[in-house]
Design a protein around this motif. Structure first.
Motif, PDB file in Angstrom:
ATOM      1  N   GLU A  93       0.858  -1.188   0.000  1.00 47.67           N
ATOM      2  CA  GLU A  93       0.000   0.000   0.000  1.00 47.67           C
ATOM      3  C   GLU A  93       0.889   1.232   0.000  1.00 47.67           C
ATOM      4  O   GLU A  93       1.773   1.366   0.850  1.00 47.67           O
ATOM      5  CB  GLU A  93      -0.923   0.025   1.217  1.00 47.67           C
ATOM      6  CG  GLU A  93      -1.832   1.238   1.247  1.00 47.67           C
ATOM      7  CD  GLU A  93      -2.831   1.220   2.405  1.00 47.67           C
ATOM      8  OE1 GLU A  93      -3.653   2.158   2.485  1.00 47.67           O
ATOM      9  OE2 GLU A  93      -2.782   0.287   3.221  1.00 47.67           O
ATOM     10  N   PHE A  94       0.662   2.110  -0.957  1.00 46.29           N
ATOM     11  CA  PHE A  94       1.418   3.353  -1.062  1.00 46.29           C
ATOM     12  C   PHE A  94       0.535   4.509  -0.587  1.00 46.29           C
ATOM     13  O   PHE A  94      -0.448   4.851  -1.240  1.00 46.29           O
ATOM     14  CB  PHE A  94       1.827   3.624  -2.513  1.00 46.29           C
ATOM     15  CG  PHE A  94       2.993   2.823  -3.022  1.00 46.29           C
ATOM     16  CD1 PHE A  94       3.594   1.840  -2.257  1.00 46.29           C
ATOM     17  CD2 PHE A  94       3.500   3.054  -4.300  1.00 46.29           C
ATOM     18  CE1 PHE A  94       4.675   1.109  -2.734  1.00 46.29           C
ATOM     19  CE2 PHE A  94       4.577   2.335  -4.794  1.00 46.29           C
ATOM     20  CZ  PHE A  94       5.169   1.354  -4.006  1.00 46.29           C
ATOM     21  N   GLY A  95       0.887   5.125   0.523  1.00 39.48           N
ATOM     22  CA  GLY A  95       0.184   6.317   0.991  1.00 39.48           C
ATOM     23  C   GLY A  95       0.894   7.552   0.452  1.00 39.48           C
ATOM     24  O   GLY A  95       1.747   8.138   1.129  1.00 39.48           O
ATOM     25  N   VAL A  96       0.536   7.958  -0.741  1.00 40.90           N
ATOM     26  CA  VAL A  96       1.303   8.972  -1.477  1.00 40.90           C
ATOM     27  C   VAL A  96       0.737  10.371  -1.270  1.00 40.90           C
ATOM     28  O   VAL A  96      -0.479  10.573  -1.314  1.00 40.90           O
ATOM     29  CB  VAL A  96       1.319   8.640  -2.985  1.00 40.90           C
ATOM     30  CG1 VAL A  96       2.166   9.656  -3.746  1.00 40.90           C
ATOM     31  CG2 VAL A  96       1.846   7.228  -3.222  1.00 40.90           C
ATOM     32  N   GLN A  97       1.640  11.322  -1.054  1.00 32.50           N
ATOM     33  CA  GLN A  97       1.306  12.741  -1.063  1.00 32.50           C
ATOM     34  C   GLN A  97       2.079  13.387  -2.211  1.00 32.50           C
ATOM     35  O   GLN A  97       3.023  12.805  -2.744  1.00 32.50           O
ATOM     36  CB  GLN A  97       1.691  13.399   0.258  1.00 32.50           C
ATOM     37  CG  GLN A  97       1.049  12.766   1.486  1.00 32.50           C
ATOM     38  CD  GLN A  97       1.579  13.381   2.761  1.00 32.50           C
ATOM     39  OE1 GLN A  97       1.230  14.514   3.117  1.00 32.50           O
ATOM     40  NE2 GLN A  97       2.425  12.650   3.472  1.00 32.50           N
ATOM     41  N   MET A  98       1.709  14.599  -2.552  1.00 34.57           N
ATOM     42  CA  MET A  98       2.347  15.248  -3.698  1.00 34.57           C
ATOM     43  C   MET A  98       3.861  15.328  -3.529  1.00 34.57           C
ATOM     44  O   MET A  98       4.612  15.078  -4.477  1.00 34.57           O
ATOM     45  CB  MET A  98       1.758  16.642  -3.901  1.00 34.57           C
ATOM     46  CG  MET A  98       0.318  16.651  -4.401  1.00 34.57           C
ATOM     47  SD  MET A  98       0.124  15.891  -6.032  1.00 34.57           S
ATOM     48  CE  MET A  98       0.933  17.123  -7.070  1.00 34.57           C
ATOM     49  N   PHE A 115       0.979  -5.949  -7.121  1.00 33.47           N
ATOM     50  CA  PHE A 115      -0.243  -5.216  -6.780  1.00 33.47           C
ATOM     51  C   PHE A 115       0.093  -4.051  -5.872  1.00 33.47           C
ATOM     52  O   PHE A 115       0.836  -4.201  -4.897  1.00 33.47           O
ATOM     53  CB  PHE A 115      -1.208  -6.174  -6.074  1.00 33.47           C
ATOM     54  CG  PHE A 115      -2.503  -5.581  -5.613  1.00 33.47           C
ATOM     55  CD1 PHE A 115      -3.388  -5.019  -6.519  1.00 33.47           C
ATOM     56  CD2 PHE A 115      -2.866  -5.608  -4.270  1.00 33.47           C
ATOM     57  CE1 PHE A 115      -4.599  -4.493  -6.102  1.00 33.47           C
ATOM     58  CE2 PHE A 115      -4.076  -5.086  -3.838  1.00 33.47           C
ATOM     59  CZ  PHE A 115      -4.946  -4.528  -4.760  1.00 33.47           C
ATOM     60  N   ILE A 116      -0.420  -2.868  -6.206  1.00 35.70           N
ATOM     61  CA  ILE A 116      -0.217  -1.680  -5.378  1.00 35.70           C
ATOM     62  C   ILE A 116      -1.567  -1.022  -5.098  1.00 35.70           C
ATOM     63  O   ILE A 116      -2.315  -0.694  -6.029  1.00 35.70           O
ATOM     64  CB  ILE A 116       0.696  -0.643  -6.064  1.00 35.70           C
ATOM     65  CG1 ILE A 116       2.100  -1.208  -6.273  1.00 35.70           C
ATOM     66  CG2 ILE A 116       0.751   0.657  -5.254  1.00 35.70           C
ATOM     67  CD1 ILE A 116       2.885  -1.429  -5.001  1.00 35.70           C
ATOM     68  N   ILE A 117      -1.863  -0.830  -3.824  1.00 36.32           N
ATOM     69  CA  ILE A 117      -3.014  -0.029  -3.414  1.00 36.32           C
ATOM     70  C   ILE A 117      -2.527   1.404  -3.179  1.00 36.32           C
ATOM     71  O   ILE A 117      -1.586   1.625  -2.415  1.00 36.32           O
ATOM     72  CB  ILE A 117      -3.649  -0.562  -2.116  1.00 36.32           C
ATOM     73  CG1 ILE A 117      -4.171  -1.982  -2.315  1.00 36.32           C
ATOM     74  CG2 ILE A 117      -4.769   0.349  -1.638  1.00 36.32           C
ATOM     75  CD1 ILE A 117      -4.679  -2.628  -1.032  1.00 36.32           C
ATOM     76  N   LEU A 118      -3.146   2.357  -3.839  1.00 34.06           N
ATOM     77  CA  LEU A 118      -2.830   3.772  -3.622  1.00 34.06           C
ATOM     78  C   LEU A 118      -3.852   4.356  -2.669  1.00 34.06           C
ATOM     79  O   LEU A 118      -5.063   4.219  -2.875  1.00 34.06           O
ATOM     80  CB  LEU A 118      -2.865   4.532  -4.948  1.00 34.06           C
ATOM     81  CG  LEU A 118      -2.662   6.052  -4.876  1.00 34.06           C
ATOM     82  CD1 LEU A 118      -1.293   6.389  -4.307  1.00 34.06           C
ATOM     83  CD2 LEU A 118      -2.847   6.689  -6.245  1.00 34.06           C
ATOM     84  N   SER A 119      -3.365   5.007  -1.616  1.00 36.14           N
ATOM     85  CA  SER A 119      -4.289   5.539  -0.614  1.00 36.14           C
ATOM     86  C   SER A 119      -3.840   6.911  -0.125  1.00 36.14           C
ATOM     87  O   SER A 119      -2.729   7.358  -0.403  1.00 36.14           O
ATOM     88  CB  SER A 119      -4.397   4.575   0.575  1.00 36.14           C
ATOM     89  OG  SER A 119      -3.122   4.387   1.172  1.00 36.14           O
ATOM     90  N   ASN A 120      -4.726   7.551   0.592  1.00 38.55           N
ATOM     91  CA  ASN A 120      -4.461   8.878   1.142  1.00 38.55           C
ATOM     92  C   ASN A 120      -4.732   8.843   2.644  1.00 38.55           C
ATOM     93  O   ASN A 120      -5.869   8.632   3.067  1.00 38.55           O
ATOM     94  CB  ASN A 120      -5.372   9.913   0.469  1.00 38.55           C
ATOM     95  CG  ASN A 120      -5.144  11.323   0.996  1.00 38.55           C
ATOM     96  OD1 ASN A 120      -4.132  11.591   1.630  1.00 38.55           O
ATOM     97  ND2 ASN A 120      -6.082  12.214   0.738  1.00 38.55           N
TER      98      ASN A 120
END
Length: 277
Positions: A93-98, A115-120
């Motif tokens: 899981e990638f918790g990506v910010q700008m 597999f990658i889950i993109l989350s905030n």
């Protein structure tokens, strides 16, 4: 891909990108991930930062790299150990910010993810679960800010499979559920974008642990995604404890069928595999 510096991409990609002139397209460039066409839109001179200003960022990057190495090595070990018994996929899981896009791009380039889950989970390093981000904002402001942050990231970041727990902000809203209809404009932009890009959304059964009154994301969002032509759906329990593995998965399958979906997906080498519901 957004901005990146030296040492953040595989060598073949980096060499071609830094040698390219602004506005020109170069390639195809072959890397371990396939073939790439590269267009450089801008270049900036390197700058020297004061250590105290970037110390925490450096520590977090090093810590994350060490965790990734341990995780990747363990996955490889278990794949070999159980190769004739179970299938083990390499996901994250990638918790990506700008401002963290480039570090996650580097992680994606370095490991053979399935597999990658993109989350905030935060904006400007301010967490939702502590309610710090929500402080001083109206319910409308922090809800729209949450979805806008997701939309901003997916305009610049493409190394993911699905958007995870898309309406997670509902977990941390002391004022109750903010109506999905009031963020429909942003939701449509998000969903249209991921459909165009061949991405999907995750149904996350943590909604039952958090005692929410709807699925995560909500029936409204799932129906909207379906109406817009979305088909890539994964279902996960977001478990942090053994007893929660697989929680209420069949219930979600049944709910998806009611909405009109006829399949769910798993992933291998970042490609969706469709399974009949």
């Amino acid at each position: 891909l957004g901005e990146f510096g030296r040492g953040q991409m595989v060598k073949e990609f980096e060499d071609a990108a830094f040698a390219a002139e602004i506005g020109h397209i170069v390639g195809p460039v072959k890397t371990q991930f396939g073939y790439h066409l590269i267009k450089v839109e801008d270049k900036k001179d390197a700058e020297t930062s004061v250590y105290e200003d970037v110390a925490d960022t450096i520590k977090n990057i090093i810590l994350q790299q060490k965790r990734n190495d341990v995780y990747g090595n363990k996955i490889a070990e278990l794949k070999e150990k159980y190769k004739n018994q179970i299938v083990i996929k390499f996901g994250c899981e990638f918790g990506v910010q700008m401002h963290t896009i480039s570090s996650f791009q580097k992680d994606f380039q370095e490991y053979p993810f399935d597999f990658i889950i993109l989350s905030n989970h935060q904006i400007d390093d301010i967490e939702f679960w502590t309610y710090k981000y929500q402080e001083g904002k109206t319910q409308r402001e922090y809800n729209r800010g949450y979805y806008q942050a997701i939309y901003d990231v997916i305009q610049k970041f493409d190394d993911y499979s699905v958007l995870g727990h898309l309406d997670m902000i509902k977990r941390y809203d002391k004022h109750g559920n903010y109506p999905d209809e009031d963020v429909k404009d942003i939701l449509i932009k998000i969903l249209k974008h991921i459909i165009k890009k061949g991405k999907g959304i995750e149904v996350n059964t943590s909604c039952f642990r958090y005692q929410l009154n709807d699925l995560t994301p909500s029936h409204y969002i799932l129906e909207l995604y379906h109406q817009l032509g979305g088909t890539i759906i994964t279902v996960g329990s977001d478990t942090h404890e053994e007893e929660h593995v697989g929680c209420r998965i069949q219930y979600v399958y049944d709910e998806l069928k009611k909405i009109g979906y006829d399949s769910f997906c798993t992933f291998e080498k970042m490609k969706p595999i469709f399974h009949k519901l």
